[in-house]
Design a protein around this motif. Structure first.
Motif, PDB file in Angstrom:
ATOM      1  N   THR A   1      -4.796  -0.175   1.320  1.00  0.00           N
ATOM      2  CA  THR A   1      -3.762  -1.176   1.611  1.00  0.00           C
ATOM      3  C   THR A   1      -4.327  -2.407   2.309  1.00  0.00           C
ATOM      4  O   THR A   1      -3.583  -3.349   2.582  1.00  0.00           O
TER       5      THR A   1
ATOM      6  N   HIS B   1       1.489   2.645  -2.113  1.00  0.00           N
ATOM      7  CA  HIS B   1       2.278   1.695  -2.900  1.00  0.00           C
ATOM      8  C   HIS B   1       3.431   1.130  -2.063  1.00  0.00           C
ATOM      9  O   HIS B   1       3.741  -0.071  -2.129  1.00  0.00           O
TER      10      HIS B   1
ATOM     11  N   GLN C   1       3.046  -7.174   2.628  1.00  0.00           N
ATOM     12  CA  GLN C   1       2.344  -8.334   2.090  1.00  0.00           C
ATOM     13  C   GLN C   1       3.299  -9.493   1.916  1.00  0.00           C
ATOM     14  O   GLN C   1       4.491  -9.291   1.714  1.00  0.00           O
TER      15      GLN C   1
ATOM     16  N   LYS D   1       2.132  -1.443   0.375  1.00  0.00           N
ATOM     17  CA  LYS D   1       1.777  -2.684  -0.301  1.00  0.00           C
ATOM     18  C   LYS D   1       3.010  -3.530  -0.607  1.00  0.00           C
ATOM     19  O   LYS D   1       2.963  -4.753  -0.577  1.00  0.00           O
ATOM     20  N   GLN D   2       4.129  -2.870  -0.907  1.00  0.00           N
ATOM     21  CA  GLN D   2       5.356  -3.605  -1.200  1.00  0.00           C
ATOM     22  C   GLN D   2       5.892  -4.354   0.002  1.00  0.00           C
ATOM     23  O   GLN D   2       6.398  -5.474  -0.117  1.00  0.00           O
TER      24      GLN D   2
END
Length: 245
Positions: A63, A238, A245, A241-242
């Motif tokens: 990440t 995942h 960022q 990361k959503q």
């Protein structure tokens, strides 16, 4: 706590992070991103358990975050070798006394202080916790603590209540095994009905055939458990990361 909170396997591998002090807590740290932090709240085995440190390394690498795994048990850790022992040998651990020393009222203030320290230093902060850490990430993500963390993730949470589920105010991920006497079918159903009604992004993932603790103490020699723990790790990555960022 339940027997399932102690079952599992110790993984092979050498953690690559470092030990530091942050917000007054001894902490395992992995990664070097100055904008993004992930707080990992440990289970009964504490901050030195190798499996959690290996997961922290994976989160940091995949990440691009700085990952913090603090000691929230005042230096107390359980012996790692008990994961392979017969449950009949766990009696000397005196889990009721352990639970009294590390209940929510005792540990919540330092968990919040640590998260506030991260928020003061980092632009984006997530919190993830399995088993014992599950209730804590929901507390950190409560509506009344708006802005403390950007999202939360939990696998097979313990001590989590319906009130805590209903009070959450940030994007939530739950990784739920089929067999779990702690995060019960009733709590699973309540989560799936309640969280979407709050208008929050919600990722609920179900792991058929797997048991409580699979994501942090699954047997890597068992194909089904290996697939499950890899899927859980990838799902958390995942999710981070959503929202970071």
């Amino acid at each position: 706590m339940h027997d399932c909170c102690l079952k599992g396997f110790k993984w092979e591998g050498e953690p690559i992070g470092r030990e530091e002090t942050f917000a007054g807590n001894s902490t395992y740290v992995s990664g070097n991103n100055s904008d993004v932090a992930i707080l990992v709240i440990h289970d009964l085995f504490g901050w030195t358990f190798p499996n959690l440190r290996l997961l922290a390394d994976s989160y940091a690498e995949e990440t691009n975050a700085t990952v913090y795994l603090p000691d929230f048990f005042g230096g107390e850790v359980l012996p790692f070798d008990i994961v392979a022992k017969d449950p009949a040998e766990w009696a000397p651990l005196d889990l009721p006394s352990w639970a009294a020393r590390n209940n929510k009222e005792v540990r919540e203030p330092e968990i919040f202080a640590f998260a506030k320290g991260l928020r003061a230093q980092y632009k984006h902060v997530a919190a993830v916790g399995s088993c014992y850490g599950g209730w804590a990430v929901f507390r950190l993500g409560a509506k009344e603590n708006d802005g403390l963390v950007d999202c939360i993730s939990t696998a097979h949470p313990s001590w989590l209540t319906k009130d805590e589920i209903q009070a959450v105010g940030v994007p939530v991920q739950i990784l739920a095994p089929e067999i779990d006497p702690v995060f019960t079918a009733e709590l699973k159903e309540f989560s799936q009905k309640t969280i979407p009604s709050l208008g929050l992004p919600f990722d609920y993932q179900y792991f058929p055939g797997l048991e409580h603790s699979f994501s942090v103490r699954g047997d890597r020699a068992n194909e089904a458990e290996m697939r499950g723990l890899e899927r859980a790790k990838n799902a958390a990555v995942h999710w981070f990361k959503q929202w970071l960022q």
